[in-house]
Scaffold this motif. Structure first.
Motif, PDB file in Angstrom:
ATOM      1  N   VAL A   1       0.862  -1.186   0.000  1.00  0.00           N
ATOM      2  CA  VAL A   1       0.000   0.000   0.000  1.00  0.00           C
ATOM      3  C   VAL A   1       0.897   1.235   0.000  1.00  0.00           C
ATOM      4  CG1 VAL A   1      -1.739   1.309   1.269  1.00  0.00           C
ATOM      5  CG2 VAL A   1      -1.839  -1.198   1.247  1.00  0.00           C
ATOM      6  N   TYR A   2       0.658   2.122  -0.934  1.00  0.00           N
ATOM      7  CA  TYR A   2       1.393   3.384  -1.024  1.00  0.00           C
ATOM      8  C   TYR A   2       0.438   4.551  -0.820  1.00  0.00           C
ATOM      9  CZ  TYR A   2       5.525   1.049  -2.807  1.00  0.00           C
ATOM     10  OH  TYR A   2       6.626   0.242  -2.935  1.00  0.00           O
ATOM     11  N   HIS A   3       0.936   5.561  -0.133  1.00  0.00           N
ATOM     12  CA  HIS A   3       0.234   6.832   0.006  1.00  0.00           C
ATOM     13  C   HIS A   3       0.817   7.781  -1.031  1.00  0.00           C
ATOM     14  CE1 HIS A   3      -1.775   6.047   3.907  1.00  0.00           C
ATOM     15  NE2 HIS A   3      -0.821   5.129   3.967  1.00  0.00           N
ATOM     16  N   PHE A   4      -0.030   8.644  -1.583  1.00  0.00           N
ATOM     17  CA  PHE A   4       0.478   9.589  -2.574  1.00  0.00           C
ATOM     18  C   PHE A   4      -0.289  10.896  -2.532  1.00  0.00           C
ATOM     19  CE2 PHE A   4      -3.035   7.653  -4.788  1.00  0.00           C
ATOM     20  CZ  PHE A   4      -3.518   8.627  -5.638  1.00  0.00           C
ATOM     21  N   ARG A   5       0.387  11.932  -3.004  1.00  0.00           N
ATOM     22  CA  ARG A   5      -0.232  13.238  -3.204  1.00  0.00           C
ATOM     23  C   ARG A   5       0.218  13.761  -4.557  1.00  0.00           C
ATOM     24  NH1 ARG A   5       0.430  16.827   2.107  1.00  0.00           N
ATOM     25  NH2 ARG A   5      -1.029  18.123   0.944  1.00  0.00           N
ATOM     26  N   VAL A   6      -0.663  14.489  -5.209  1.00  0.00           N
ATOM     27  CA  VAL A   6      -0.382  15.029  -6.540  1.00  0.00           C
ATOM     28  C   VAL A   6      -0.319  16.550  -6.459  1.00  0.00           C
ATOM     29  CG1 VAL A   6      -1.218  15.227  -8.908  1.00  0.00           C
ATOM     30  CG2 VAL A   6      -1.554  13.093  -7.628  1.00  0.00           C
ATOM     31  N   LYS A   7       0.696  17.093  -7.091  1.00  0.00           N
ATOM     32  CA  LYS A   7       0.861  18.547  -7.156  1.00  0.00           C
ATOM     33  C   LYS A   7       0.723  18.983  -8.606  1.00  0.00           C
ATOM     34  CE  LYS A   7       4.598  21.887  -6.920  1.00  0.00           C
ATOM     35  NZ  LYS A   7       6.035  22.042  -6.618  1.00  0.00           N
ATOM     36  N   SER A   8      -0.079  20.021  -8.837  1.00  0.00           N
ATOM     37  CA  SER A   8      -0.230  20.603 -10.166  1.00  0.00           C
ATOM     38  C   SER A   8      -0.132  22.110 -10.058  1.00  0.00           C
ATOM     39  CB  SER A   8      -1.579  20.229 -10.785  1.00  0.00           C
ATOM     40  OG  SER A   8      -1.625  18.870 -11.100  1.00  0.00           O
ATOM     41  N   THR A   9       0.504  22.703 -11.068  1.00  0.00           N
ATOM     42  CA  THR A   9       0.646  24.159 -11.086  1.00  0.00           C
ATOM     43  C   THR A   9       0.155  24.693 -12.419  1.00  0.00           C
ATOM     44  OG1 THR A   9       2.558  24.043  -9.618  1.00  0.00           O
ATOM     45  CG2 THR A   9       2.267  26.080 -10.856  1.00  0.00           C
ATOM     46  N   GLN A  10      -0.658  25.735 -12.330  1.00  0.00           N
ATOM     47  CA  GLN A  10      -1.173  26.408 -13.525  1.00  0.00           C
ATOM     48  C   GLN A  10      -1.131  27.901 -13.273  1.00  0.00           C
ATOM     49  OE1 GLN A  10      -5.337  25.782 -14.288  1.00  0.00           O
ATOM     50  NE2 GLN A  10      -5.230  26.704 -16.308  1.00  0.00           N
ATOM     51  N   ASP A  11      -0.533  28.627 -14.190  1.00  0.00           N
ATOM     52  CA  ASP A  11      -0.474  30.095 -14.083  1.00  0.00           C
ATOM     53  C   ASP A  11      -0.007  30.544 -12.704  1.00  0.00           C
ATOM     54  OD1 ASP A  11      -1.406  30.343 -16.713  1.00  0.00           O
ATOM     55  OD2 ASP A  11      -3.495  30.332 -16.046  1.00  0.00           O
ATOM     56  N   GLN A  12       1.048  29.931 -12.198  1.00  0.00           N
ATOM     57  CA  GLN A  12       1.675  30.254 -10.909  1.00  0.00           C
ATOM     58  C   GLN A  12       0.777  29.979  -9.708  1.00  0.00           C
ATOM     59  OE1 GLN A  12       3.054  34.293 -11.501  1.00  0.00           O
ATOM     60  NE2 GLN A  12       4.859  33.589 -12.602  1.00  0.00           N
ATOM     61  N   VAL A  13      -0.284  29.202  -9.895  1.00  0.00           N
ATOM     62  CA  VAL A  13      -1.143  28.772  -8.792  1.00  0.00           C
ATOM     63  C   VAL A  13      -0.940  27.265  -8.624  1.00  0.00           C
ATOM     64  CG1 VAL A  13      -3.503  28.536  -7.960  1.00  0.00           C
ATOM     65  CG2 VAL A  13      -2.828  30.584  -9.243  1.00  0.00           C
ATOM     66  N   THR A  14      -0.552  26.850  -7.415  1.00  0.00           N
ATOM     67  CA  THR A  14      -0.268  25.443  -7.157  1.00  0.00           C
ATOM     68  C   THR A  14      -1.379  24.820  -6.326  1.00  0.00           C
ATOM     69  OG1 THR A  14       2.111  25.811  -7.256  1.00  0.00           O
ATOM     70  CG2 THR A  14       1.378  23.852  -6.081  1.00  0.00           C
ATOM     71  N   ALA A  15      -1.797  23.627  -6.746  1.00  0.00           N
ATOM     72  CA  ALA A  15      -2.797  22.855  -6.007  1.00  0.00           C
ATOM     73  C   ALA A  15      -2.144  21.555  -5.571  1.00  0.00           C
ATOM     74  CB  ALA A  15      -4.005  22.574  -6.878  1.00  0.00           C
ATOM     75  N   MET A  16      -2.455  21.114  -4.343  1.00  0.00           N
ATOM     76  CA  MET A  16      -1.931  19.865  -3.802  1.00  0.00           C
ATOM     77  C   MET A  16      -3.107  19.004  -3.373  1.00  0.00           C
ATOM     78  SD  MET A  16       0.953  18.278  -3.070  1.00  0.00           S
ATOM     79  CE  MET A  16       2.148  19.592  -2.986  1.00  0.00           C
ATOM     80  N   SER A  17      -3.130  17.760  -3.821  1.00  0.00           N
ATOM     81  CA  SER A  17      -4.227  16.862  -3.442  1.00  0.00           C
ATOM     82  C   SER A  17      -4.079  16.421  -1.992  1.00  0.00           C
ATOM     83  CB  SER A  17      -4.236  15.635  -4.350  1.00  0.00           C
ATOM     84  OG  SER A  17      -3.131  14.799  -4.047  1.00  0.00           O
ATOM     85  N   LYS A  18      -5.148  15.873  -1.462  1.00  0.00           N
ATOM     86  CA  LYS A  18      -5.087  15.220  -0.159  1.00  0.00           C
ATOM     87  C   LYS A  18      -4.408  13.870  -0.345  1.00  0.00           C
ATOM     88  CE  LYS A  18      -9.308  17.294   1.574  1.00  0.00           C
ATOM     89  NZ  LYS A  18     -10.656  17.051   2.108  1.00  0.00           N
ATOM     90  N   ASP A  19      -3.970  13.275   0.754  1.00  0.00           N
ATOM     91  CA  ASP A  19      -3.350  11.955   0.687  1.00  0.00           C
ATOM     92  C   ASP A  19      -4.369  10.918   0.244  1.00  0.00           C
ATOM     93  OD1 ASP A  19      -0.909  10.221   1.653  1.00  0.00           O
ATOM     94  OD2 ASP A  19      -2.717   9.231   2.390  1.00  0.00           O
ATOM     95  N   SER A  20      -3.974  10.084  -0.717  1.00  0.00           N
ATOM     96  CA  SER A  20      -4.766   8.951  -1.187  1.00  0.00           C
ATOM     97  C   SER A  20      -3.865   7.736  -1.199  1.00  0.00           C
ATOM     98  CB  SER A  20      -5.308   9.225  -2.589  1.00  0.00           C
ATOM     99  OG  SER A  20      -6.190  10.319  -2.578  1.00  0.00           O
ATOM    100  N   THR A  21      -4.442   6.566  -1.466  1.00  0.00           N
ATOM    101  CA  THR A  21      -3.642   5.345  -1.487  1.00  0.00           C
ATOM    102  C   THR A  21      -3.903   4.523  -2.736  1.00  0.00           C
ATOM    103  OG1 THR A  21      -5.291   4.058  -0.279  1.00  0.00           O
ATOM    104  CG2 THR A  21      -3.590   5.142   1.042  1.00  0.00           C
TER     105      THR A  21
END
Length: 70
Positions: A45-65
């Motif tokens: 089982v792995y935990h992961f988070r995804v980071k995306s950046t658009q137009d200098q605005v960064t979004a980070m997901s919550k932890d998922s598995t």
């Protein structure tokens, strides 16, 4: 369209920099993200988070598995 980066580990973390592994940030601005992860162990089982950046605005997901195949 946004960039892509994944942080992953066998443990969940509050701080994204504490994840043991991370992909290089893919700066290609896309609407569908496809990121290859390496060094995964079978049946784990792995935990992961995804980071995306658009137009200098960064979004980070919550932890998922996800679980790798045995």
């Amino acid at each position: 369209r946004a960039s892509s980066q994944v942080f992953y580990d066998v443990l969940a973390h509050d701080n994204v920099t504490d994840y043991a592994y991370q992909t290089n940030e893919d700066l290609s601005l896309v609407t569908r993200h496809n990121v290859a992860l390496s060094g995964l162990s079978p049946g784990t089982v792995y935990h992961f988070r995804v980071k995306s950046t658009q137009d200098q605005v960064t979004a980070m997901s919550k932890d998922s598995t996800f679980t790798t195949a045995a």
